[in-house]
Design a protein around this motif. Structure first.
Motif, PDB file in Angstrom:
ATOM      1  N   ARG A 161      -2.182  10.926  -1.342  1.00  0.00           N
ATOM      2  CA  ARG A 161      -2.798   9.835  -2.106  1.00  0.00           C
ATOM      3  C   ARG A 161      -2.568   8.488  -1.435  1.00  0.00           C
ATOM      4  O   ARG A 161      -3.484   7.657  -1.321  1.00  0.00           O
ATOM      5  N   VAL A 162      -1.335   8.248  -0.987  1.00  0.00           N
ATOM      6  CA  VAL A 162      -1.004   6.968  -0.365  1.00  0.00           C
ATOM      7  C   VAL A 162      -1.793   6.774   0.918  1.00  0.00           C
ATOM      8  O   VAL A 162      -2.368   5.697   1.161  1.00  0.00           O
ATOM      9  N   GLU A 180      -8.628   3.618   3.021  1.00  0.00           N
ATOM     10  CA  GLU A 180      -9.769   2.982   2.371  1.00  0.00           C
ATOM     11  C   GLU A 180      -9.613   1.471   2.248  1.00  0.00           C
ATOM     12  O   GLU A 180     -10.512   0.787   1.771  1.00  0.00           O
ATOM     13  N   ASN A 181      -8.466   0.934   2.685  1.00  0.00           N
ATOM     14  CA  ASN A 181      -8.225  -0.500   2.556  1.00  0.00           C
ATOM     15  C   ASN A 181      -8.743  -1.237   3.801  1.00  0.00           C
ATOM     16  O   ASN A 181      -8.290  -0.958   4.919  1.00  0.00           O
ATOM     17  N   LYS A 221      -4.592   8.113   1.759  1.00  0.00           N
ATOM     18  CA  LYS A 221      -6.010   7.941   1.432  1.00  0.00           C
ATOM     19  C   LYS A 221      -6.269   6.493   1.011  1.00  0.00           C
ATOM     20  O   LYS A 221      -7.261   5.872   1.432  1.00  0.00           O
ATOM     21  N   THR A 222      -5.364   5.944   0.195  1.00  0.00           N
ATOM     22  CA  THR A 222      -5.499   4.548  -0.236  1.00  0.00           C
ATOM     23  C   THR A 222      -5.462   3.609   0.960  1.00  0.00           C
ATOM     24  O   THR A 222      -6.252   2.654   1.051  1.00  0.00           O
ATOM     25  N   MET A 223      -4.547   3.864   1.892  1.00  0.00           N
ATOM     26  CA  MET A 223      -4.435   3.012   3.070  1.00  0.00           C
ATOM     27  C   MET A 223      -5.690   3.121   3.936  1.00  0.00           C
ATOM     28  O   MET A 223      -6.178   2.118   4.468  1.00  0.00           O
ATOM     29  N   LEU A 276       0.813  -1.213   0.000  1.00  0.00           N
ATOM     30  CA  LEU A 276       0.000   0.000   0.000  1.00  0.00           C
ATOM     31  C   LEU A 276       0.848   1.266   0.000  1.00  0.00           C
ATOM     32  O   LEU A 276       0.424   2.296  -0.513  1.00  0.00           O
ATOM     33  N   ASN A 277       2.047   1.173   0.577  1.00  0.00           N
ATOM     34  CA  ASN A 277       2.916   2.345   0.669  1.00  0.00           C
ATOM     35  C   ASN A 277       4.303   1.981   0.139  1.00  0.00           C
ATOM     36  O   ASN A 277       5.187   1.573   0.893  1.00  0.00           O
TER      37      ASN A 277
END
Length: 281
Positions: free
Chosen positions: A98-99, A105-106, A101-103, A65-66
């Motif tokens: 962005r990173v 939402e996971n 936010k992705t994390m 994720l990162n």
């Protein structure tokens, strides 16, 4: 309450805008590759083992994720024992946003957050810019390009990462002055020490300001002591330390010992990181 919330939002947006300006002002060169985020979590002592097990179990997820994840440290001695430190590299704050936010939402990552949160006492974050002139002077690569040497054979000394930090006097000139002085003295220091490798030398742009951090990698704890002795005998480096000392309020040295046999999936390395522990000397 609404007014206070609006004021907080304005302050937060201003801080992000200011940070972006600061990070983009360094200039363009092969060495200017974004910033390093250092996150420190102080844990509930009796929950530290559980936290480390959760972190180890989700290490591959964290790296997926990162992609900027570089390292994960725990404290062995000399500092706050129930503290973990993470290093992350980003090209800019937009990528970081962005990173994260992705994390957020996971579902798997959120499960880790929910399970690990009871073990946290406090969380801190600082953003560091790389001291380009110092890396050039030492012949070092960017921090995100550093490759940890292979794991030593059984019975061989454990490699360590020594972190030295300097809190400088307030004002715009302190950090630039230290960087200029260090850049002049570093070639002589590096020439006197064939074992040590400069992993990172930088200064804060967000967080505790006028704060400088250098990270060195040594083949063993004893090698770091021998390197320090060798540096003290080099006149150019002695002059550099003498020149910066008047503007340093306090400084610390920490040694981080690799513990890959316990958590092989977390550590500063390329390819995959593994786990280290921190010891302040």
């Amino acid at each position: 309450m609404a007014s206070a919330t609006r004021r907080a939002s304005v302050v937060a947006r201003a801080a992000v805008s200011w940070a972006r300006r600061g990070m983009s002002s360094v200039g363009a060169s092969p060495y200017d590759t974004g910033f390093l985020e250092v996150r420190q979590y102080t844990l509930v002592p009796e929950k530290m083992k559980e936290y480390m097990q959760l972190a180890g179990a989700t290490a591959e997820l964290r790296k997926r994720l990162n992609p900027g994840f570089l390292s994960f440290f725990t404290c062995d001695t000399g500092s706050v024992l129930n503290r973990v430190t993470h290093f992350y590299h980003y090209k800019d704050l937009d990528e970081r946003e962005r990173v994260r936010k992705t994390m957020a939402e996971n579902p798997e990552w959120q499960e880790f957050i929910d399970k690990s949160r009871p073990g946290l006492q406090m969380q801190e974050s600082m953003l560091f810019l790389q001291a380009v002139e110092c890396h050039k002077a030492a012949g070092s690569c960017n921090v995100n390009e550093f490759e940890s040497p292979p794991k030593p054979a059984p019975g061989q000394p454990t490699p360590i990462y020594e972190i030295r930090t300097y809190q400088l006097d307030p004002g715009y000139g302190s950090a630039p002055k230290l960087r200029k002085i260090f850049a002049k003295g570093l070639p002589a220091k590096v020439a006197a020490d064939s074992d040590g490798k400069l992993v990172f030398l930088g200064y804060t742009d967000v967080g505790k300001l006028n704060y400088v951090m250098e990270v060195w990698r040594y083949s063993s704890a004893q090698a770091s002591i021998e390197a320090r002795r060798a540096a003290r005998a080099v006149e150019d480096w002695r002059q550099a330390i003498a020149a910066v000392t008047p503007m340093v309020q306090h400084k610390f040295s920490r040694a981080r010992a690799q513990r890959t046999e316990e958590h092989p999936s977390l550590f500063m390395s390329a390819p995959p990181p593994s786990l280290t522990s921190e010891r302040q000397a």
